[in-house]
Design a protein around this motif. Structure first.
Motif, PDB file in Angstrom:
ATOM      1  N   TYR A 383     -16.048 -25.157 -14.720  1.00  0.00           N
ATOM      2  CA  TYR A 383     -16.667 -24.085 -15.484  1.00  0.00           C
ATOM      3  C   TYR A 383     -15.651 -23.546 -16.481  1.00  0.00           C
ATOM      4  O   TYR A 383     -14.443 -23.561 -16.227  1.00  0.00           O
ATOM      5  CB  TYR A 383     -17.136 -22.945 -14.573  1.00  0.00           C
ATOM      6  CG  TYR A 383     -18.233 -23.329 -13.608  1.00  0.00           C
ATOM      7  CD1 TYR A 383     -19.489 -23.707 -14.082  1.00  0.00           C
ATOM      8  CD2 TYR A 383     -18.029 -23.301 -12.234  1.00  0.00           C
ATOM      9  CE1 TYR A 383     -20.505 -24.050 -13.202  1.00  0.00           C
ATOM     10  CE2 TYR A 383     -19.043 -23.641 -11.345  1.00  0.00           C
ATOM     11  CZ  TYR A 383     -20.272 -24.024 -11.838  1.00  0.00           C
ATOM     12  OH  TYR A 383     -21.277 -24.374 -10.975  1.00  0.00           O
ATOM     13  N   SER A 388     -19.367 -20.119 -20.524  1.00  0.00           N
ATOM     14  CA  SER A 388     -20.170 -19.228 -19.676  1.00  0.00           C
ATOM     15  C   SER A 388     -19.839 -17.758 -19.847  1.00  0.00           C
ATOM     16  O   SER A 388     -20.516 -16.900 -19.261  1.00  0.00           O
ATOM     17  CB  SER A 388     -19.973 -19.601 -18.198  1.00  0.00           C
ATOM     18  OG  SER A 388     -20.366 -20.932 -17.955  1.00  0.00           O
ATOM     19  N   ILE A 391     -16.769 -15.356 -15.682  1.00  0.00           N
ATOM     20  CA  ILE A 391     -17.252 -16.111 -14.526  1.00  0.00           C
ATOM     21  C   ILE A 391     -16.862 -15.363 -13.261  1.00  0.00           C
ATOM     22  O   ILE A 391     -15.686 -15.040 -13.061  1.00  0.00           O
ATOM     23  CB  ILE A 391     -16.648 -17.529 -14.506  1.00  0.00           C
ATOM     24  CG1 ILE A 391     -17.073 -18.303 -15.761  1.00  0.00           C
ATOM     25  CG2 ILE A 391     -17.058 -18.275 -13.239  1.00  0.00           C
ATOM     26  CD1 ILE A 391     -16.312 -19.597 -15.965  1.00  0.00           C
ATOM     27  N   THR A 404     -22.770 -18.576 -12.410  1.00  0.00           N
ATOM     28  CA  THR A 404     -23.056 -19.407 -13.569  1.00  0.00           C
ATOM     29  C   THR A 404     -23.525 -20.753 -13.064  1.00  0.00           C
ATOM     30  O   THR A 404     -23.134 -21.195 -11.983  1.00  0.00           O
ATOM     31  CB  THR A 404     -21.822 -19.597 -14.478  1.00  0.00           C
ATOM     32  OG1 THR A 404     -22.182 -20.428 -15.592  1.00  0.00           O
ATOM     33  CG2 THR A 404     -20.678 -20.265 -13.730  1.00  0.00           C
ATOM     34  N   ASP A 406     -23.697 -23.440 -15.487  1.00  0.00           N
ATOM     35  CA  ASP A 406     -23.575 -24.126 -16.767  1.00  0.00           C
ATOM     36  C   ASP A 406     -22.216 -24.835 -16.824  1.00  0.00           C
ATOM     37  O   ASP A 406     -21.291 -24.375 -17.503  1.00  0.00           O
ATOM     38  CB  ASP A 406     -23.702 -23.101 -17.904  1.00  0.00           C
ATOM     39  CG  ASP A 406     -23.804 -23.770 -19.270  1.00  0.00           C
ATOM     40  OD1 ASP A 406     -24.111 -24.973 -19.324  1.00  0.00           O
ATOM     41  OD2 ASP A 406     -23.566 -23.080 -20.278  1.00  0.00           O
TER      42      ASP A 406
END
Length: 422
Positions: A383, A388, A391, A404, A406
């Motif tokens: 990540y 994002s 986080i 998240t 993504d």
């Protein structure tokens, strides 16, 4: 003669009554449990036990065993029994615990953990070792010997959180462990006020610990604002200095902070409370590249570990390889540069997740394609704050989750995009 008969009848009545009284006490001791049987309280509620459910008792290893169904249903667990494997499976929130009968271990989210006693079957009922099982769910188990009471408190609403704050091309990380907070780095100069605002919600009283990994502006730039805004109890510094106004502002703020103790990084462990610790891993201080002098810290919370490496690069990684072991999460060194996270280093750490703190479309080309390939080849999910934003990782010490979904892909490699653009 009649007098003797009456005397014998009186004796028989006394004997019969004594036998009846003894039988009554023996019987009531079984039905209502002997005074030595402990009471179990879960979140201040007494768990009802009976002859049907069974009663808690101490096993041959001196460990408290409790009836499976009555206790775990009161705790809010789903329970399932596998006759073929002789194993109880318990589920609550994000945690699954498998308890094999007669085996001195548990399987917590597919990871085996040795215990000091085993679950057992007695009189047709299944009993569980209460401390090891409930601590696997993050509960706190206390024994009051005077009152003969076992007190269990669920702590699921007080999970430890790690905030990888989006400060663009820089680092700023907050560890929030109930009433103990740690800030690792403070982004650039322009990020100070935003960090002060972001962490305000989570600071309970003092800011307990600040770690300044090294004197680069993208790591200590906002720390002077943070130190001025909060009462900081302790600062851990790399010992490296830099002839810049950014460094001078940070250092002056640290010196002016009343009651703040400044330490230089060395091998040490700091107790954060509730079973969590920060381990400072000394990797050396005399490297030519200031990045390699970064303070390296590892958060350990029960079975979950997170490694924070600052901007440590491959030279320091190689020199201190023996000091590291497997971790769940790695904060990528040097914002995802190919000069950090060597293959040898990753082979030792085996991280499940990697977090990259870097600016969107930054001029350094972070993250680099080569290091992303190393992360992916090691099976890590990656990540990035550039993708994002901030986080947040939460954990109860046995499982973890990220706010998240993504993940970074190879197409996010910044140096690859720069090559294409040129």
């Amino acid at each position: 003669m009649m007098k003797n008969k009456r005397g014998k009848k009186h004796v028989r009545k006394c004997i019969n009554f004594s036998i009846l009284l003894m039988s009554f006490y023996l019987f009531t001791g079984i039905v209502y449990a002997a005074p030595s049987t402990p009471s179990v309280y879960i979140n201040n509620q007494n768990v009802p036990f009976s002859t049907v459910s069974g009663y808690p008792f101490t096993d041959n290893n001196g460990r408290m065993q409790v009836p499976l169904r009555a206790t775990m249903e009161a705790f809010g667990c789903e329970t399932a029994w596998s006759e073929a494997e002789k194993t109880v499976t318990l589920k609550k929130d994000n945690t699954t615990v498998q308890v094999p009968i007669g085996k001195a271990y548990l399987v917590i989210n597919d990871k085996q953990k040795t215990t000091d006693t085993a679950a057992l079957v007695k009189d047709g009922r299944t009993y569980l070792p209460i401390r090891s099982v409930l601590e696997a769910f993050g509960a706190k188990v206390n024994w009051d010997t005077k009152k003969n009471i076992l007190v269990i408190t669920q702590e699921n609403d007080g999970e430890l959180a790690v905030h990888f704050i989006d400060v663009g091309q820089g680092d700023a990380i907050l560890i929030d462990n109930k009433d103990f907070e740690v800030l690792i780095d403070g982004g650039n100069n322009k990020d100070g006020k935003a960090i002060v605002t972001y962490i305000k919600e989570f600071i309970a009283g003092n800011l307990d610990l600040v770690i300044a990994t090294h004197p680069d502006a993208d790591h200590i730039g906002g720390l002077d604002d943070v130190i001025k805004a909060y009462d900081v109890s302790k600062i851990i510094d790399s010992g490296a200095t830099k002839d810049t106004k950014t460094y001078q502002d940070y250092w002056q703020a640290a010196q002016n902070e009343p009651k703040c103790k400044v330490l230089y990084d060395d091998d040490m462990v700091i107790d954060l409370g509730y079973g969590a610790t920060i381990k400072i891993i000394e990797t050396g201080d005399n490297y030519k590249d200031v990045n390699d002098n970064s303070v390296v810290a590892q958060l350990n919370y029960r079975e979950i570990s997170v490694l924070f490496t600052g901007d440590m690069e491959q030279e320091a990684e190689a020199a201190s390889l023996s000091k590291f072991g497997k971790v769940n999460v790695l904060k990528a060194g040097h914002h995802g540069s190919k000069t950090s996270s060597s293959q040898r280093f990753l082979d030792v750490l085996k991280p499940e997740y990697v977090i990259i703190s870097a600016g969107k479309e930054n001029s350094y080309g972070h993250p680099h394609k080569a290091v992303l390939e190393r992360y992916f080849n090691n099976g890590a999910t990656v990540y990035g704050t550039f993708r994002s934003g901030t986080i947040v990782m939460k954990t109860n010490g046995h499982s973890l989750s990220f706010q998240t979904n993504d993940p970074v892909t190879l197409g996010d490699a910044g140096d690859k995009k720069q090559t294409l653009a040129s």
